[in-house]
Design a protein around this motif. Sequence first.
Motif, PDB file in Angstrom:
ATOM      1  N   UNK A   1     -17.993 -45.301 -21.555  1.00  0.00           N
ATOM      2  CA  UNK A   1     -17.785 -44.201 -20.608  1.00  0.00           C
ATOM      3  C   UNK A   1     -18.041 -44.662 -19.176  1.00  0.00           C
ATOM      4  N   UNK A   2     -19.162 -45.338 -18.950  1.00  0.00           N
ATOM      5  CA  UNK A   2     -19.463 -45.802 -17.594  1.00  0.00           C
ATOM      6  C   UNK A   2     -18.454 -46.835 -17.121  1.00  0.00           C
ATOM      7  N   UNK A   3     -18.027 -47.723 -18.007  1.00  0.00           N
ATOM      8  CA  UNK A   3     -17.009 -48.705 -17.628  1.00  0.00           C
ATOM      9  C   UNK A   3     -15.722 -48.001 -17.233  1.00  0.00           C
ATOM     10  N   UNK A   4     -15.296 -47.042 -18.052  1.00  0.00           N
ATOM     11  CA  UNK A   4     -14.069 -46.304 -17.743  1.00  0.00           C
ATOM     12  C   UNK A   4     -14.196 -45.562 -16.415  1.00  0.00           C
ATOM     13  N   UNK A   5     -15.343 -44.911 -16.206  1.00  0.00           N
ATOM     14  CA  UNK A   5     -15.542 -44.174 -14.951  1.00  0.00           C
ATOM     15  C   UNK A   5     -15.460 -45.103 -13.739  1.00  0.00           C
ATOM     16  N   UNK A   6     -16.132 -46.235 -13.829  1.00  0.00           N
ATOM     17  CA  UNK A   6     -16.138 -47.169 -12.698  1.00  0.00           C
ATOM     18  C   UNK A   6     -14.739 -47.731 -12.447  1.00  0.00           C
ATOM     19  N   UNK A   7     -14.043 -48.065 -13.523  1.00  0.00           N
ATOM     20  CA  UNK A   7     -12.693 -48.615 -13.366  1.00  0.00           C
ATOM     21  C   UNK A   7     -11.726 -47.574 -12.811  1.00  0.00           C
ATOM     22  N   UNK A   8     -11.828 -46.351 -13.315  1.00  0.00           N
ATOM     23  CA  UNK A   8     -10.964 -45.283 -12.809  1.00  0.00           C
ATOM     24  C   UNK A   8     -11.273 -45.002 -11.342  1.00  0.00           C
ATOM     25  N   UNK A   9     -12.558 -44.983 -10.986  1.00  0.00           N
ATOM     26  CA  UNK A   9     -12.933 -44.783  -9.583  1.00  0.00           C
ATOM     27  C   UNK A   9     -12.350 -45.868  -8.687  1.00  0.00           C
ATOM     28  N   UNK A  10     -12.469 -47.114  -9.128  1.00  0.00           N
ATOM     29  CA  UNK A  10     -11.892 -48.224  -8.365  1.00  0.00           C
ATOM     30  C   UNK A  10     -10.379 -48.129  -8.265  1.00  0.00           C
ATOM     31  N   UNK A  11      -9.736 -47.726  -9.361  1.00  0.00           N
ATOM     32  CA  UNK A  11      -8.278 -47.575  -9.347  1.00  0.00           C
ATOM     33  C   UNK A  11      -7.850 -46.451  -8.411  1.00  0.00           C
ATOM     34  N   UNK A  12      -8.599 -45.347  -8.427  1.00  0.00           N
ATOM     35  CA  UNK A  12      -8.250 -44.223  -7.558  1.00  0.00           C
ATOM     36  C   UNK A  12      -8.357 -44.611  -6.082  1.00  0.00           C
ATOM     37  N   UNK A  13      -9.468 -45.219  -5.721  1.00  0.00           N
ATOM     38  CA  UNK A  13      -9.673 -45.595  -4.321  1.00  0.00           C
ATOM     39  C   UNK A  13      -8.642 -46.639  -3.892  1.00  0.00           C
ATOM     40  N   UNK A  14      -8.460 -47.683  -4.694  1.00  0.00           N
ATOM     41  CA  UNK A  14      -7.498 -48.720  -4.305  1.00  0.00           C
ATOM     42  C   UNK A  14      -6.071 -48.185  -4.317  1.00  0.00           C
ATOM     43  N   UNK A  15      -5.765 -47.260  -5.240  1.00  0.00           N
ATOM     44  CA  UNK A  15      -4.427 -46.666  -5.270  1.00  0.00           C
ATOM     45  C   UNK A  15      -4.114 -45.891  -4.005  1.00  0.00           C
ATOM     46  N   UNK A  16      -5.080 -45.116  -3.545  1.00  0.00           N
ATOM     47  CA  UNK A  16      -4.881 -44.343  -2.310  1.00  0.00           C
ATOM     48  C   UNK A  16      -4.737 -45.289  -1.123  1.00  0.00           C
ATOM     49  N   UNK A  17      -5.589 -46.298  -1.063  1.00  0.00           N
ATOM     50  CA  UNK A  17      -5.519 -47.259   0.048  1.00  0.00           C
ATOM     51  C   UNK A  17      -4.168 -47.974   0.047  1.00  0.00           C
ATOM     52  N   UNK A  18      -3.712 -48.409  -1.137  1.00  0.00           N
ATOM     53  CA  UNK A  18      -2.417 -49.097  -1.213  1.00  0.00           C
ATOM     54  C   UNK A  18      -1.266 -48.170  -0.839  1.00  0.00           C
ATOM     55  N   UNK A  19      -1.296 -46.920  -1.325  1.00  0.00           N
ATOM     56  CA  UNK A  19      -0.238 -45.978  -0.953  1.00  0.00           C
ATOM     57  C   UNK A  19      -0.191 -45.757   0.551  1.00  0.00           C
ATOM     58  N   UNK A  20      -1.363 -45.618   1.162  1.00  0.00           N
ATOM     59  CA  UNK A  20      -1.407 -45.436   2.615  1.00  0.00           C
ATOM     60  C   UNK A  20      -0.929 -46.690   3.341  1.00  0.00           C
ATOM     61  N   UNK A  21      -1.371 -47.864   2.877  1.00  0.00           N
ATOM     62  CA  UNK A  21      -0.987 -49.119   3.530  1.00  0.00           C
ATOM     63  C   UNK A  21       0.509 -49.384   3.401  1.00  0.00           C
ATOM     64  N   UNK A  22       1.099 -48.975   2.275  1.00  0.00           N
ATOM     65  CA  UNK A  22       2.521 -49.226   2.035  1.00  0.00           C
ATOM     66  C   UNK A  22       3.396 -48.042   2.432  1.00  0.00           C
ATOM     67  N   UNK A  23       2.773 -47.047   3.075  1.00  0.00           N
ATOM     68  CA  UNK A  23       3.473 -45.845   3.546  1.00  0.00           C
ATOM     69  C   UNK A  23       4.223 -45.121   2.432  1.00  0.00           C
ATOM     70  N   UNK A  24       3.609 -45.050   1.263  1.00  0.00           N
ATOM     71  CA  UNK A  24       4.194 -44.300   0.154  1.00  0.00           C
ATOM     72  C   UNK A  24       3.914 -42.828   0.399  1.00  0.00           C
ATOM     73  N   UNK A  25       4.949 -41.983   0.333  1.00  0.00           N
ATOM     74  CA  UNK A  25       4.709 -40.556   0.572  1.00  0.00           C
ATOM     75  C   UNK A  25       3.718 -40.003  -0.458  1.00  0.00           C
ATOM     76  N   UNK A  26       2.678 -39.354   0.035  1.00  0.00           N
ATOM     77  CA  UNK A  26       1.670 -38.782  -0.844  1.00  0.00           C
ATOM     78  C   UNK A  26       1.082 -37.546  -0.203  1.00  0.00           C
ATOM     79  N   UNK A  27       0.670 -36.606  -1.030  1.00  0.00           N
ATOM     80  CA  UNK A  27       0.004 -35.409  -0.529  1.00  0.00           C
ATOM     81  C   UNK A  27      -1.454 -35.782  -0.299  1.00  0.00           C
TER      82      UNK A  27
END
Length: 153
Positions: free
Chosen positions: A92-118
Amino acid sequence: MTLAILLACSAGILIGISRQINGRLSLSTSPLIASFWNHLIGFSFLTVLGLGVGDLLPTGVGQVPWYDFLGGPVGVVFVAAGSWVIARIGAVNTALMMIGGQMVSGVVLDLALSVPTALGPTTIGVVLVLAGIALSQGKRTQGKRRAETTPRP
Protein backbone atom coordinates in the motif's frame (compact mmCIF):
# COMPACT_ATOMS: atom_id res chain seq x y z
CA MET A 1 -13.00 6.15 -23.84
CA THR A 2 -14.42 3.31 -21.73
CA LEU A 3 -11.89 0.88 -23.21
CA ALA A 4 -9.04 3.26 -22.33
CA ILE A 5 -10.31 3.55 -18.74
CA LEU A 6 -10.62 -0.24 -18.40
CA LEU A 7 -7.13 -0.75 -19.82
CA ALA A 8 -5.67 1.87 -17.46
CA CYS A 9 -7.37 0.27 -14.44
CA SER A 10 -6.24 -3.20 -15.55
CA ALA A 11 -2.68 -1.92 -15.95
CA GLY A 12 -2.84 -0.51 -12.42
CA ILE A 13 -3.96 -3.88 -11.06
CA LEU A 14 -1.17 -5.64 -12.96
CA ILE A 15 1.41 -3.16 -11.63
CA GLY A 16 0.34 -3.99 -8.07
CA ILE A 17 0.58 -7.72 -8.74
CA SER A 18 3.91 -7.34 -10.55
CA ARG A 19 5.36 -5.28 -7.69
CA GLN A 20 4.36 -7.94 -5.17
CA ILE A 21 5.89 -10.76 -7.22
CA ASN A 22 9.11 -8.84 -7.83
CA GLY A 23 9.25 -7.79 -4.17
CA ARG A 24 9.06 -11.41 -3.07
CA LEU A 25 11.76 -12.38 -5.55
CA SER A 26 13.83 -9.46 -4.28
CA LEU A 27 13.61 -10.82 -0.72
CA SER A 28 14.88 -14.22 -1.90
CA THR A 29 17.64 -12.75 -4.07
CA SER A 30 18.22 -9.00 -4.49
CA PRO A 31 16.40 -6.08 -6.17
CA LEU A 32 18.92 -6.17 -9.05
CA ILE A 33 18.40 -9.89 -9.67
CA ALA A 34 14.61 -9.50 -9.39
CA SER A 35 14.73 -6.67 -11.93
CA PHE A 36 16.99 -8.72 -14.23
CA TRP A 37 14.60 -11.68 -14.30
CA ASN A 38 11.59 -9.41 -14.66
CA HIS A 39 13.09 -7.81 -17.74
CA LEU A 40 14.58 -10.98 -19.25
CA ILE A 41 11.29 -12.86 -19.07
CA GLY A 42 9.36 -9.78 -20.20
CA PHE A 43 11.76 -9.33 -23.14
CA SER A 44 11.34 -12.99 -24.11
CA PHE A 45 7.55 -12.74 -23.92
CA LEU A 46 7.46 -9.53 -25.97
CA THR A 47 9.86 -10.97 -28.57
CA VAL A 48 7.65 -14.02 -29.13
CA LEU A 49 4.55 -11.81 -29.20
CA GLY A 50 6.23 -9.34 -31.58
CA LEU A 51 7.35 -12.10 -33.92
CA GLY A 52 3.87 -13.60 -33.88
CA VAL A 53 1.99 -10.35 -34.42
CA GLY A 54 4.62 -8.82 -36.68
CA ASP A 55 6.08 -5.33 -36.90
CA LEU A 56 8.66 -6.06 -34.21
CA LEU A 57 11.10 -3.79 -36.07
CA PRO A 58 8.93 -1.36 -38.02
CA THR A 59 10.30 0.59 -40.97
CA GLY A 60 11.78 3.91 -39.97
CA VAL A 61 12.93 2.74 -36.52
CA GLY A 62 16.39 4.09 -37.41
CA GLN A 63 14.97 7.62 -37.68
CA VAL A 64 13.65 7.61 -34.11
CA PRO A 65 15.70 9.95 -31.89
CA TRP A 66 17.91 8.08 -29.39
CA TYR A 67 16.22 9.67 -26.38
CA ASP A 68 12.89 8.12 -27.36
CA PHE A 69 14.36 4.79 -26.22
CA LEU A 70 15.17 5.98 -22.67
CA GLY A 71 11.93 4.43 -21.37
CA GLY A 72 13.77 1.09 -21.13
CA PRO A 73 16.51 2.21 -18.74
CA VAL A 74 14.01 4.27 -16.75
CA GLY A 75 11.80 1.16 -16.50
CA VAL A 76 14.71 -0.89 -15.18
CA VAL A 77 15.30 1.64 -12.41
CA PHE A 78 11.57 1.74 -11.65
CA VAL A 79 11.30 -2.05 -11.37
CA ALA A 80 14.46 -2.43 -9.27
CA ALA A 81 13.47 0.43 -6.95
CA GLY A 82 9.95 -0.94 -6.60
CA SER A 83 11.27 -4.41 -5.81
CA TRP A 84 13.50 -3.00 -3.09
CA VAL A 85 10.91 -0.65 -1.60
CA ILE A 86 7.89 -2.95 -1.48
CA ALA A 87 9.71 -5.46 0.70
CA ARG A 88 10.47 -2.69 3.21
CA ILE A 89 7.37 -0.48 3.37
CA GLY A 90 4.63 -2.77 2.03
CA ALA A 91 2.38 -2.78 -1.01
CA VAL A 92 0.00 0.00 0.00
CA ASN A 93 2.72 2.49 0.93
CA THR A 94 4.73 1.63 -2.18
CA ALA A 95 1.67 2.12 -4.37
CA LEU A 96 0.82 5.41 -2.65
CA MET A 97 4.34 6.78 -3.06
CA MET A 98 4.57 5.68 -6.68
CA ILE A 99 1.15 7.10 -7.54
CA GLY A 100 2.06 10.37 -5.80
CA GLY A 101 5.28 10.59 -7.80
CA GLN A 102 3.44 9.76 -11.02
CA MET A 103 0.78 12.40 -10.34
CA VAL A 104 3.28 15.16 -9.61
CA SER A 105 5.58 14.29 -12.52
CA GLY A 106 2.60 13.87 -14.85
CA VAL A 107 1.33 17.36 -14.08
CA VAL A 108 4.81 18.84 -14.43
CA LEU A 109 5.35 17.08 -17.78
CA ASP A 110 1.93 18.14 -19.09
CA LEU A 111 2.66 21.74 -18.14
CA ALA A 112 6.20 21.61 -19.58
CA LEU A 113 4.96 20.09 -22.85
CA SER A 114 1.95 22.45 -23.03
CA VAL A 115 -0.55 19.59 -23.02
CA PRO A 116 -4.05 21.01 -22.59
CA THR A 117 -5.23 20.18 -19.08
CA ALA A 118 -7.83 21.42 -16.63
CA LEU A 119 -5.37 22.85 -14.13
CA GLY A 120 -7.88 23.40 -11.29
CA PRO A 121 -9.30 19.85 -11.10
CA THR A 122 -5.87 18.36 -11.78
CA THR A 123 -4.32 20.35 -8.94
CA ILE A 124 -7.13 19.30 -6.60
CA GLY A 125 -6.58 15.66 -7.58
CA VAL A 126 -2.84 15.86 -6.92
CA VAL A 127 -3.39 17.60 -3.57
CA LEU A 128 -5.90 14.91 -2.55
CA VAL A 129 -3.49 12.10 -3.50
CA LEU A 130 -0.65 13.78 -1.58
CA ALA A 131 -2.98 14.38 1.40
CA GLY A 132 -3.89 10.68 1.32
CA ILE A 133 -0.22 9.78 1.41
CA ALA A 134 0.40 12.13 4.32
CA LEU A 135 -2.64 10.79 6.20
CA SER A 136 -1.55 7.21 5.60
CA GLN A 137 1.95 7.92 6.87
CA GLY A 138 0.61 9.76 9.92
CA LYS A 139 -1.57 6.78 10.90
CA ARG A 140 1.35 4.42 10.33
CA THR A 141 3.68 6.49 12.53
CA GLN A 142 1.07 6.76 15.30
CA GLY A 143 0.48 3.01 15.27
CA LYS A 144 4.22 2.38 15.41
CA ARG A 145 4.67 4.79 18.34
CA ARG A 146 1.74 3.22 20.19
CA ALA A 147 3.26 -0.25 19.75
CA GLU A 148 6.64 1.04 21.03
CA THR A 149 5.12 2.63 24.16
CA THR A 150 2.71 -0.18 25.05
CA PRO A 151 4.11 -2.13 28.00
CA ARG A 152 4.81 -5.74 27.27
CA PRO A 153 3.63 -8.44 29.68
